[in-house]
Every structure is written in C-alpha cells, then in structure tokens.
Motif scaffolding. Sequence first.
Motif, short mmCIF file in Angstrom:
data_model
loop_
_atom_site.label_atom_id
_atom_site.label_comp_id
_atom_site.label_asym_id
_atom_site.label_seq_id
_atom_site.Cartn_x
_atom_site.Cartn_y
_atom_site.Cartn_z
N THR A 1 0.83 -1.21 0.00
CA THR A 1 0.00 0.00 0.00
C THR A 1 0.86 1.25 0.00
O THR A 1 0.61 2.19 -0.75
N LEU A 2 1.89 1.26 0.84
CA LEU A 2 2.81 2.40 0.89
C LEU A 2 3.49 2.61 -0.46
O LEU A 2 3.61 3.75 -0.94
N ASN A 3 3.89 1.54 -1.09
CA ASN A 3 4.50 1.61 -2.41
C ASN A 3 3.54 2.22 -3.43
O ASN A 3 3.92 3.09 -4.22
N ALA A 4 2.30 1.78 -3.41
CA ALA A 4 1.30 2.28 -4.36
C ALA A 4 1.03 3.77 -4.14
O ALA A 4 0.91 4.54 -5.10
N ILE A 5 0.95 4.19 -2.88
CA ILE A 5 0.74 5.61 -2.58
C ILE A 5 1.91 6.43 -3.08
O ILE A 5 1.73 7.47 -3.74
N CYS A 6 3.13 5.98 -2.79
CA CYS A 6 4.33 6.71 -3.24
C CYS A 6 4.40 6.78 -4.77
O CYS A 6 4.76 7.82 -5.33
N ARG A 7 4.04 5.69 -5.42
CA ARG A 7 4.05 5.67 -6.89
C ARG A 7 3.05 6.68 -7.43
O ARG A 7 3.40 7.48 -8.32
N GLU A 8 1.85 6.70 -6.91
CA GLU A 8 0.80 7.58 -7.42
C GLU A 8 1.05 9.05 -7.10
O GLU A 8 0.70 9.92 -7.88
N LEU A 9 1.65 9.33 -5.93
CA LEU A 9 1.88 10.71 -5.52
C LEU A 9 3.31 11.18 -5.85
O LEU A 9 3.66 12.31 -5.56
N ASP A 10 4.10 10.27 -6.44
CA ASP A 10 5.48 10.59 -6.82
C ASP A 10 6.23 11.18 -5.62
O ASP A 10 6.71 12.31 -5.65
N CYS A 11 6.28 10.38 -4.54
CA CYS A 11 6.95 10.83 -3.33
C CYS A 11 7.70 9.67 -2.69
O CYS A 11 7.65 8.55 -3.17
N GLN A 12 8.37 9.96 -1.61
CA GLN A 12 9.12 8.96 -0.84
C GLN A 12 8.34 8.62 0.43
O GLN A 12 7.55 9.45 0.92
N PRO A 13 8.56 7.43 1.01
CA PRO A 13 7.87 7.08 2.26
C PRO A 13 8.10 8.13 3.35
O PRO A 13 7.18 8.42 4.13
N GLY A 14 9.27 8.72 3.40
CA GLY A 14 9.56 9.75 4.39
C GLY A 14 8.74 11.02 4.21
O GLY A 14 8.63 11.82 5.14
N ASP A 15 8.19 11.21 3.02
CA ASP A 15 7.30 12.35 2.79
C ASP A 15 5.94 12.11 3.44
O ASP A 15 5.22 13.06 3.75
#
Length: 68
Positions: A47-61
């Motif tokens: 889920t975290l990977n999918a969110i980062c992919r869609e929002l073009d961000c890093q987990p730390g963001d």
Amino acid sequence: MTIVVNLDVMLARRKTKSKDLAERIGISETNLSLLKQSHVKGVRFETLNAICRELDCQPGDLLEYQVE
C-alpha cells in the motif's frame, strides 16, 4: 513517540482527492481516510509503495517520527 502520517499534506501538494487516490491504488476510501488520520496500527508495504508511486513521493514524505 509517535508516527505521524502526512498523507493529507501530500494530497494537497499534488492536488489529488482522497477518493481518486483510493481508486487508483485499490483500497477503500474508508481505509485511506483511517490512514490519513493515523488511526491504523500498520500499513502494508504494498500500500505504501502504491501511494508513493501515485503521488510521486518517498515514504519519508508520508511518515514522520515525533518524540512526544
């Protein structure tokens, strides 16, 4: 010690609605809302990977560690 979820900040920066993100990553709006409000005990890496992919961000963001 607390983990704070800054998903609402990233959604605002990307001008994306929760409903649209939930649909794109394949989770319910309810679950995304619970995550946004830090009302979950954990989040799957998938889920975290999918969110980062869609929002073009890093987990730390999205996740921030705060000492109370």
